[in-house]
Design an enzyme around this catalytic site. Structure first.
Site, PDB file in Angstrom:
ATOM      1  N   ASP A  77       8.124  -0.819  -1.244  1.00 40.76           N
ATOM      2  CA  ASP A  77       7.560  -0.413   0.051  1.00 40.76           C
ATOM      3  C   ASP A  77       8.687   0.236   0.852  1.00 40.76           C
ATOM      4  O   ASP A  77       9.867   0.105   0.511  1.00 40.76           O
ATOM      5  CB  ASP A  77       7.013  -1.645   0.801  1.00 40.76           C
ATOM      6  CG  ASP A  77       6.449  -1.277   2.182  1.00 40.76           C
ATOM      7  OD1 ASP A  77       5.847  -0.199   2.305  1.00 40.76           O
ATOM      8  OD2 ASP A  77       6.627  -2.061   3.132  1.00 40.76           O
ATOM      9  N   SER A  78       8.322   0.902   1.936  1.00 43.15           N
ATOM     10  CA  SER A  78       9.318   1.477   2.828  1.00 43.15           C
ATOM     11  C   SER A  78      10.166   0.388   3.477  1.00 43.15           C
ATOM     12  O   SER A  78      11.175   0.696   4.104  1.00 43.15           O
ATOM     13  CB  SER A  78       8.616   2.259   3.936  1.00 43.15           C
ATOM     14  OG  SER A  78       7.812   1.372   4.694  1.00 43.15           O
ATOM     15  N   TYR A 122       8.545   5.211   6.898  1.00 41.94           N
ATOM     16  CA  TYR A 122       8.170   6.426   6.172  1.00 41.94           C
ATOM     17  C   TYR A 122       7.101   7.212   6.952  1.00 41.94           C
ATOM     18  O   TYR A 122       6.919   8.401   6.746  1.00 41.94           O
ATOM     19  CB  TYR A 122       7.534   6.073   4.816  1.00 41.94           C
ATOM     20  CG  TYR A 122       8.469   5.663   3.697  1.00 41.94           C
ATOM     21  CD1 TYR A 122       9.819   5.420   3.910  1.00 41.94           C
ATOM     22  CD2 TYR A 122       7.971   5.515   2.408  1.00 41.94           C
ATOM     23  CE1 TYR A 122      10.640   5.029   2.859  1.00 41.94           C
ATOM     24  CE2 TYR A 122       8.791   5.131   1.355  1.00 41.94           C
ATOM     25  CZ  TYR A 122      10.117   4.889   1.582  1.00 41.94           C
ATOM     26  OH  TYR A 122      10.929   4.503   0.544  1.00 41.94           O
ATOM     27  N   GLY A 123       6.371   6.484   7.796  1.00 45.07           N
ATOM     28  CA  GLY A 123       5.150   7.007   8.427  1.00 45.07           C
ATOM     29  C   GLY A 123       5.295   8.309   9.180  1.00 45.07           C
ATOM     30  O   GLY A 123       4.345   9.093   9.264  1.00 45.07           O
ATOM     31  N   CYS A 154       2.689   0.470  -0.438  1.00 47.33           N
ATOM     32  CA  CYS A 154       2.859   1.233   0.799  1.00 47.33           C
ATOM     33  C   CYS A 154       1.761   2.293   0.835  1.00 47.33           C
ATOM     34  O   CYS A 154       1.686   3.135  -0.069  1.00 47.33           O
ATOM     35  CB  CYS A 154       4.246   1.880   0.774  1.00 47.33           C
ATOM     36  SG  CYS A 154       4.590   2.973   2.149  1.00 47.33           S
ATOM     37  N   ASN A 155       0.916   2.231   1.847  1.00 48.22           N
ATOM     38  CA  ASN A 155      -0.178   3.202   1.966  1.00 48.22           C
ATOM     39  C   ASN A 155       0.368   4.616   2.158  1.00 48.22           C
ATOM     40  O   ASN A 155      -0.169   5.583   1.616  1.00 48.22           O
ATOM     41  CB  ASN A 155      -1.067   2.879   3.166  1.00 48.22           C
ATOM     42  CG  ASN A 155      -1.819   1.572   3.008  1.00 48.22           C
ATOM     43  OD1 ASN A 155      -3.003   1.568   2.695  1.00 48.22           O
ATOM     44  ND2 ASN A 155      -1.142   0.455   3.211  1.00 48.22           N
ATOM     45  N   THR A 156       1.441   4.733   2.929  1.00 49.96           N
ATOM     46  CA  THR A 156       2.010   6.054   3.233  1.00 49.96           C
ATOM     47  C   THR A 156       2.538   6.698   1.950  1.00 49.96           C
ATOM     48  O   THR A 156       2.300   7.887   1.701  1.00 49.96           O
ATOM     49  CB  THR A 156       3.150   5.901   4.262  1.00 49.96           C
ATOM     50  OG1 THR A 156       2.686   5.084   5.343  1.00 49.96           O
ATOM     51  CG2 THR A 156       3.590   7.233   4.801  1.00 49.96           C
ATOM     52  N   GLU A 207       9.859  -4.624  11.178  1.00 47.82           N
ATOM     53  CA  GLU A 207      11.126  -4.588  10.423  1.00 47.82           C
ATOM     54  C   GLU A 207      12.182  -5.460  11.103  1.00 47.82           C
ATOM     55  O   GLU A 207      13.010  -6.066  10.452  1.00 47.82           O
ATOM     56  CB  GLU A 207      11.643  -3.140  10.302  1.00 47.82           C
ATOM     57  CG  GLU A 207      10.895  -2.288   9.282  1.00 47.82           C
ATOM     58  CD  GLU A 207      11.151  -2.700   7.831  1.00 47.82           C
ATOM     59  OE1 GLU A 207      12.316  -2.966   7.491  1.00 47.82           O
ATOM     60  OE2 GLU A 207      10.182  -2.771   7.062  1.00 47.82           O
ATOM     61  N   CYS A 253      -1.865  -0.179   6.583  1.00 45.40           N
ATOM     62  CA  CYS A 253      -0.416  -0.153   6.375  1.00 45.40           C
ATOM     63  C   CYS A 253      -0.030  -1.552   5.918  1.00 45.40           C
ATOM     64  O   CYS A 253      -0.495  -2.544   6.497  1.00 45.40           O
ATOM     65  CB  CYS A 253       0.284   0.198   7.691  1.00 45.40           C
ATOM     66  SG  CYS A 253       2.079  -0.022   7.646  1.00 45.40           S
ATOM     67  N   HIS A 291       2.517  -3.254   6.274  1.00 44.44           N
ATOM     68  CA  HIS A 291       3.225  -4.091   7.256  1.00 44.44           C
ATOM     69  C   HIS A 291       2.237  -4.869   8.150  1.00 44.44           C
ATOM     70  O   HIS A 291       2.571  -5.917   8.695  1.00 44.44           O
ATOM     71  CB  HIS A 291       4.086  -3.220   8.182  1.00 44.44           C
ATOM     72  CG  HIS A 291       5.391  -2.774   7.593  1.00 44.44           C
ATOM     73  ND1 HIS A 291       5.472  -1.875   6.564  1.00 44.44           N
ATOM     74  CD2 HIS A 291       6.674  -3.099   7.909  1.00 44.44           C
ATOM     75  CE1 HIS A 291       6.749  -1.655   6.267  1.00 44.44           C
ATOM     76  NE2 HIS A 291       7.496  -2.394   7.075  1.00 44.44           N
TER      77      HIS A 291
HETATM   78  N1  DGL Z   1       4.236  -0.110   4.870  1.00 42.62           N
HETATM   79  C1  DGL Z   1       3.932   1.240   4.814  1.00 42.62           C
HETATM   80  C2  DGL Z   1       2.478   1.564   4.671  1.00 42.62           C
HETATM   81  O1  DGL Z   1       1.757   0.804   4.056  1.00 42.62           O
HETATM   82  C3  DGL Z   1       4.687   2.257   5.601  1.00 42.62           C
HETATM   83  C4  DGL Z   1       5.131   1.971   6.946  1.00 42.62           C
HETATM   84  C5  DGL Z   1       6.187   2.974   7.341  1.00 42.62           C
HETATM   85  O2  DGL Z   1       7.246   2.936   6.745  1.00 42.62           O
HETATM   86  O3  DGL Z   1       5.902   3.781   8.225  1.00 42.62           O
HETATM   87  O4  DGL Z   1       2.029   2.593   5.107  1.00 42.62           O
END
Ligand code: DGL
Length: 263
Positions: free
Chosen positions: A11-12, A43-44, A74-76, A152, A184, A186
């Site tokens: 994940d990010s 990452y978003g 990670c969805n992104t 985070e 997401c 998180h």
């Molecule tokens: N946890 C990540 C997701 O599922 C990305 C969050 C991020 O880094 O912006 O999208």
């Protein structure tokens, strides 16, 4: 490939540990390696090219560590890079996408909310899924700007987080949503706080359990499900400080190893 080879998860940052928990619960005998790319989070707000490059980097680290399957927790990263990852590498790759389909199928108010990153909501893959399932439904898409950096930092339950959540859920409540999709990895850590704020008529859903089931199915199909009866090796690597991961995984203290590593 040996059945005892680890499942690799990235994940990010720390958020994908919510997905790791679901995987470990369903597949308690599996060895796992989790990579938290917290040094590059979030990452978003990054460009698609940057998200692809970071996803390739993480995938290659996990392949070099001998993983038998990779979960992009990670969805992104999934919505921007999974096609490229699957084209580039032979290893099976499972992704995570916002659970719009179950929300769209179950909504009675015909109004659902989705909280996700800018990178996810602007991706082609997300648009395709959303268009396919929400034709007669109103979808309130909100970018959870600022949420990931606070998670985070481990600032769960903070006033700052509360204010942001109130701001982001207000237009959803005004639109009378009955499903809130957490898009997401998180955000499952926000569920206790969200449940206190939202009326009981709103059901919160995320994709963690579905990803765990998909992981098991894939391992069954490729005959790589572990048959090991010994305690599994559960390794976590972060390229930032270990504090937040340690805090989020405190119930596993003594069973897991969390280390700092450059990658
Ligand atoms: N946890 C990540 C997701 O599922 C990305 C969050 C991020 O880094 O912006 O999208």
């Amino acid at each position: 490939m040996k059945k005892t080879a680890p499942i690799g998860i990235f994940d990010s940052g720390v958020g994908g540990s919510s997905i790791w928990k679901e995987i470990h619960q369903l597949l308690p005998n599996e060895n796992t390696i989790y990579l938290a790319d917290s040094a590059n989070a979030p990452y978003g707000n990054r460009s698609e090219a940057e998200i692809v490059a970071l996803s390739i980097k993480n995938t290659e680290v996990l392949i070099s560590m001998g993983c038998k399957l990779i979960v992009v927790a990670c969805n992104t990263a999934t919505t921007n890079a999974i096609d490229i990852l699957r084209t580039n590498y032979n290893i099976p790759i499972i992704g995570i996408e916002p659970a719009i389909k179950p929300a769209a199928l179950q909504t009675r108010s015909k109004s659902i909310g989705i909280l996700a990153t800018k990178g996810t909501l602007s991706s082609t893959l997300f648009h395709k899924t959303s268009e396919a399932f929400t034709k007669d439904i109103s979808v309130i898409e909100i970018v959870g700007e600022g949420l990931v950096p606070l998670i985070e930092k481990g600032a769960l339950g903070s006033k700052e987080l509360q204010k942001l959540l109130e701001k982001y859920t207000a237009p959803m409540l005004a639109a009378k949503i009955d499903y809130l999709v957490l898009g997401c990895s998180h955000y499952p850590y926000l569920i206790p706080q969200l449940q206190k704020m939202l009326p009981e008529t709103v059901t919160i859903i995320d994709s963690g359990e579905a990803v765990a089931r998909q992981t098991r199915l894939m391992l069954e199909n490729i005959a790589l499900l572990s048959e090991e009866k010994e305690l599994p090796e559960l390794q976590f690597y972060t390229n930032a400080e270990i504090d937040t991961l340690t805090f989020l995984l405190k119930e596993f203290e003594g069973k897991i190893h969390i280390q700092k590593k450059e990658f």
